[in-house]
Design an enzyme around this catalytic site. Structure first.
Site, PDB file in Angstrom:
ATOM      1  N   ASP A   1      -5.690  -3.336  -3.135  1.00  0.00           N
ATOM      2  CA  ASP A   1      -7.008  -3.967  -3.286  1.00  0.00           C
ATOM      3  C   ASP A   1      -6.964  -5.072  -4.338  1.00  0.00           C
ATOM      4  O   ASP A   1      -7.580  -6.131  -4.181  1.00  0.00           O
ATOM      5  CB  ASP A   1      -8.048  -2.914  -3.680  1.00  0.00           C
ATOM      6  CG  ASP A   1      -8.372  -1.955  -2.546  1.00  0.00           C
ATOM      7  OD1 ASP A   1      -7.964  -2.244  -1.395  1.00  0.00           O
ATOM      8  OD2 ASP A   1      -9.032  -0.922  -2.804  1.00  0.00           O
TER       9      ASP A   1
ATOM     10  N   GLU B   1      -5.117  -7.981   5.644  1.00  0.00           N
ATOM     11  CA  GLU B   1      -4.538  -8.908   4.686  1.00  0.00           C
ATOM     12  C   GLU B   1      -4.608 -10.351   5.167  1.00  0.00           C
ATOM     13  O   GLU B   1      -3.923 -11.232   4.651  1.00  0.00           O
ATOM     14  CB  GLU B   1      -3.072  -8.529   4.417  1.00  0.00           C
ATOM     15  CG  GLU B   1      -2.122  -8.733   5.580  1.00  0.00           C
ATOM     16  CD  GLU B   1      -2.068  -7.542   6.543  1.00  0.00           C
ATOM     17  OE1 GLU B   1      -1.063  -7.408   7.248  1.00  0.00           O
ATOM     18  OE2 GLU B   1      -3.036  -6.757   6.578  1.00  0.00           O
TER      19      GLU B   1
ATOM     20  N   HIS C   1      -3.207   2.176  -2.560  1.00  0.00           N
ATOM     21  CA  HIS C   1      -4.263   1.283  -2.069  1.00  0.00           C
ATOM     22  C   HIS C   1      -4.996   0.561  -3.199  1.00  0.00           C
ATOM     23  O   HIS C   1      -5.522  -0.540  -3.004  1.00  0.00           O
ATOM     24  CB  HIS C   1      -5.264   2.077  -1.228  1.00  0.00           C
ATOM     25  CG  HIS C   1      -4.704   2.501   0.097  1.00  0.00           C
ATOM     26  ND1 HIS C   1      -4.619   1.646   1.177  1.00  0.00           N
ATOM     27  CD2 HIS C   1      -4.166   3.685   0.516  1.00  0.00           C
ATOM     28  CE1 HIS C   1      -4.089   2.270   2.206  1.00  0.00           C
ATOM     29  NE2 HIS C   1      -3.790   3.511   1.831  1.00  0.00           N
TER      30      HIS C   1
ATOM     31  N   ASN D   1       0.821  -1.212   0.000  1.00  0.00           N
ATOM     32  CA  ASN D   1       0.000   0.000   0.000  1.00  0.00           C
ATOM     33  C   ASN D   1       0.855   1.262   0.000  1.00  0.00           C
ATOM     34  O   ASN D   1       0.565   2.237  -0.714  1.00  0.00           O
ATOM     35  CB  ASN D   1      -0.924   0.000   1.222  1.00  0.00           C
ATOM     36  CG  ASN D   1      -2.111  -0.930   1.050  1.00  0.00           C
ATOM     37  OD1 ASN D   1      -2.580  -1.165  -0.059  1.00  0.00           O
ATOM     38  ND2 ASN D   1      -2.590  -1.483   2.165  1.00  0.00           N
TER      39      ASN D   1
END
Length: 292
Positions: A213, A239, A209, A204
């Protein structure tokens, strides 16, 4: 216990004009109370099941003129129901609250609640039109079914992770409690696997982000493909993923994780085509023990 209604059907009769004086004498004792009753009423001869008379409200309900004659067969959508009604009155003296489908001379059908009782040689049947009530009840039932379906959809959405489309932690906690209870009451084994993406914060921080994702979604799909259809895989949080494997020994669960490892190793999990970083996973598995 109420006896089962028989299959035999007696023929219903209609009064002929020649028997007008006989029919009149049958209902003469009823007088104005019958004719001007606030509800529709029929008078039926108990002995031969003839339709003796209809009061003014019943004639209006069935669209019959004052001097028009008809038979019981013509008033019921299924004439066997009136025979059942008369049979019940013969057995019990009355039959309140029976719902039946009736029809007018014009062919209009409607649902009615029938309250029948015996009065000497006659059976009096009060008719209450409940078509509107049944329609409203049916509409409410349909609305209730629609609400139940919508509630089911909302519950499904509440138990599903929006990103990976896997069950979420709430769904996992509900399911694992059931599976533990089942495993403790049977000799069937139960295994639990935890799977974590290595250094996910770095993904990230370095790539954003959106890239993170995409990694979560890909890993979730890989795990789903590596376990059996009846096993549960859920996104536990961040995660972390969890797998619940009923009827699975530790050795079998280890094979599942090994399959996940080889599948992951055989597919490109590069974050970006030009990026040198790749994704690795770490996992662990345990089997439920009697003392747990």
């Amino acid at each position: 216990m109420k006896p089962r209604r028989g299959a035999a059907v007696r023929r219903l009769h209609v009064a002929s004009p020649d028997s007008e004086s006989v029919l009149t004498s049958d209902v003469s004792a009823l007088g104005a109370a019958f004719e001007h009753a606030p509800v529709a009423q029929l008078a039926i001869s108990f002995d031969d099941h003839r339709l003796v008379a209809l009061n003014h409200r019943a004639r209006r309900v069935f669209a019959l003129g004052r001097h028009q004659h008809t038979s019981l067969e013509n008033l019921w959508s299924d004439h066997r129901e009136v025979l059942d009604l008369l049979r019940d009155v013969e057995l019990y003296g009355e039959m309140p609250g029976l719902e039946s489908e009736l029809r007018s001379r014009e062919g209009r059908t409607f649902w009615a609640r029938l309250d029948a009782s015996r009065l000497g040689p006659l059976v009096l049947v009060a008719i209450h039109d409940v078509s509107a009530y049944r329609a409203e009840h049916s509409a409410l039932r349909d609305e209730r079914e629609q609400l139940r379906e919508r509630l089911g959809i909302l519950r499904g959405l509440a138990a599903r992770d929006a990103l990976t489309h896997l069950p979420n932690r709430r769904a996992y906690e509900e399911q694992v409690a059931l599976e533990v209870g089942r495993a403790q009451s049977t000799p069937e084994p139960l295994c639990l696997a935890m799977i974590d993406i290595d250094f996910f914060k770095r993904v990230n921080d370095t790539h954003g982000h959106q890239a993170g994702d995409a990694v979560l979604s890909t890993v979730g799909q890989l795990i789903r493909e590596s376990i059996r259809r009846n096993d549960l895989v859920a996104r536990y949080g961040g995660e972390e993923f969890v797998g619940v494997m009923p009827s699975t020994t530790l050795a079998q669960a280890f094979c599942m994780l090994e399959r996940l490892r080889t599948t992951t190793a055989g597919r490109s999990l590069s974050i970006r085509p030009t990026a040198g970083d790749s994704i690795t996973l770490r996992d662990g598995v345990t089997e439920l023990r009697p003392e747990d």
